[in-house]
Design a protein around this motif. Sequence first.
Motif: not given
Length: 173
Positions: A10, A139-140, A143, A146-147, A150
């Motif tokens: 992360s 990430g999981s 997540q 969203t990542f 971003q």
Amino acid sequence: MNKFIVILLSLMSFNSIAGIAERPSYTYPSIALDRYEWIVNGDNSLISIYLTDEAKKFISKDELERYTKLKMRNFVSAIKLINESDKYDYNYLDIKLELNKYNDQTRIYYGLISLQMYPSVSWSKGSPVPYQLTSAIAGSEAQLLTFIKQDIDLMIETFAEDYYHISDLTEKK
């Protein structure tokens, strides 16, 4: 141990804005203009999206394309992203999202996301260089969407800075 890996992956995605970057130089404006002037001379860019099968679990090709077009319109409204054209006077924008599953137990994914732009085949001035931003993403399952968004945001903001930098250099020329 698994918590440590999750935290490490992360943090890698938060801290790695651009793992690979081929961008205009701010130190040497003449070289930047010679290599990247093509970015501001094309109104249209043909968009191409590539997703691995693992990436398709989190975002569809259409959703990523719509999101990219929306962000690009907000930051660089002079560039119109198109899906097809009869002419060859457009640049090429490639968005690639490659994800791999770390293992079956942790449901952690890692990979690369990249934004690449190539000059039109009709561009003949200077010595053009493709524009490229690539960053690590991890990430999981909860997540990743969203990542992904971003990272696209950061890449398009970076591209916009470079686009307007080259535009300013072109106007001064």
